[in-house]
Design an enzyme around this catalytic site. Structure first.
Site, PDB file in Angstrom:
ATOM      1  N   GLU A 162       5.273 -10.023 -68.196  1.00 22.74           N
ATOM      2  CA  GLU A 162       5.520 -10.115 -66.826  1.00 22.74           C
ATOM      3  C   GLU A 162       4.153 -10.281 -66.102  1.00 22.74           C
ATOM      4  OE1 GLU A 162       5.756  -6.981 -64.249  1.00 22.74           O
ATOM      5  OE2 GLU A 162       6.785  -5.687 -65.600  1.00 22.74           O
ATOM      6  N   HIS A 218       9.383  -9.012 -65.380  1.00 18.13           N
ATOM      7  CA  HIS A 218       9.433  -8.142 -64.076  1.00 18.13           C
ATOM      8  C   HIS A 218      10.750  -7.515 -63.968  1.00 18.13           C
ATOM      9  CE1 HIS A 218       7.389  -6.784 -60.599  1.00 18.13           C
ATOM     10  NE2 HIS A 218       8.549  -7.232 -59.886  1.00 18.13           N
ATOM     11  N   SER A 220       8.682  -2.493 -58.816  1.00 20.00           N
ATOM     12  CA  SER A 220       7.844  -3.512 -58.319  1.00 20.00           C
ATOM     13  C   SER A 220       7.061  -2.916 -56.999  1.00 20.00           C
ATOM     14  CB  SER A 220       8.740  -4.647 -57.883  1.00 20.00           C
ATOM     15  OG  SER A 220       8.064  -5.883 -57.490  1.00 20.00           O
TER      16      SER A 220
END
Length: 254
Positions: free
Chosen positions: A194, A224, A102
């Site tokens: 995602e 995610h 991320s």
């Protein structure tokens, strides 16, 4: 069978995760996610411990300073400092691999761009898990509205906190606007459901166009950073692939 040790990397907090019988001159530098505003979690530690065991290599988790108290460029600078600290501890660049999820995936790429622009040796390879590559809001997100881990409102808050008064199109904030030439081999994993799937697709396109060795894997129905859920078979599949990729780019152990 993984030992934890806290460490200060030239003032940047971190943790060593050291599996048994791991070499002392090879390392995984891991940059955790959390929207630039959340710190290390037990889930991240568990996930990286799994990687260290699969790879047989110690990992340094960087506990970088967080937005909004410390917006860009502070978190990125902390990651760069940690990499340079590793080099000063005697780890050759070709013996270091980098990974991040991320926000950490974002800084995995931007850190390498910053190091390259400074004329420094780059790590041997890098892996990005659900990376955020465009904080300017120009990317597509329509297919990820049902992502259970990353909601569009949360993503907007994270972006505002990190970018602050800076231009979101700065290549060190949104690497889709950067120069990808000369980066090391790159592996990108993203979930089919995602919100940041298109960021991963753009990374693959940009890296390939710049001559970077890159591979993108999209896992159907995943969300995610699903890799932090160890009960999922898809989490193990992804982490095993990442471990194999990174291990293959490190020197063979005698």
């Amino acid at each position: 069978n993984v030992r934890r040790e806290t460490v200060s990397a030239d003032g940047v907090s971190g943790e060593w995760l050291i599996p048994q019988n791991s070499p002392t001159d090879q390392a995984l530098l891991y940059l955790h996610g959390g929207g630039f505003v959340y710190g290390l979690t037990p889930q991240h530690v568990g996930m990286v411990a799994y990687l260290t065991q699969k790879m047989g290599v110690r990992a340094l988790l960087v506990d970088y300073r967080l937005a909004p108290e410390h917006p860009f460029p502070t978190p990125l600078d902390d990651c760069v400092t940690a990499y340079r600290w590793l080099r000063k501890q005697g780890f050759p660049a070709q013996n270091i691999v980098v990974a991040g999820d991320s926000a950490g995936g974002n800084m995995t790429i931007t850190m390498m761009m910053k190091l390259r622009d400074s004329g420094e040796q780059l790590p041997a390879a890098a892996a990005c898990l659900s990376p955020a590559a465009d904080l300017s809001g120009s990317g597509k997100t329509s297919h990820g509205q049902g992502d259970p881990l990353l909601h569009p409102k949360a993503a907007k808050f994270f972006t505002t906190a990190y970018v602050a008064q800076h231009d979101a199109r700065d290549p060190l904030i949104s690497p889709v606007y950067g120069d990808w030439r000369g980066l090391p081999p790159l592996l990108v994993h993203a979930g089919g459901d995602e919100m940041l799937r298109d960021d991963a697709v753009r990374i693959e396109e940009l890296a390939r166009a710049a001559g970077v060795q890159v591979r993108l894997e999209i896992y159907p129905r995943m969300w995610h950073v699903w890799q932090i859920f160890p009960a999922l078979p898809e989490a193990h599949q992804s982490l095993d692939d990442i471990a194999q990729f990174l291990r293959a780019h490190l020197p063979r152990r005698e």
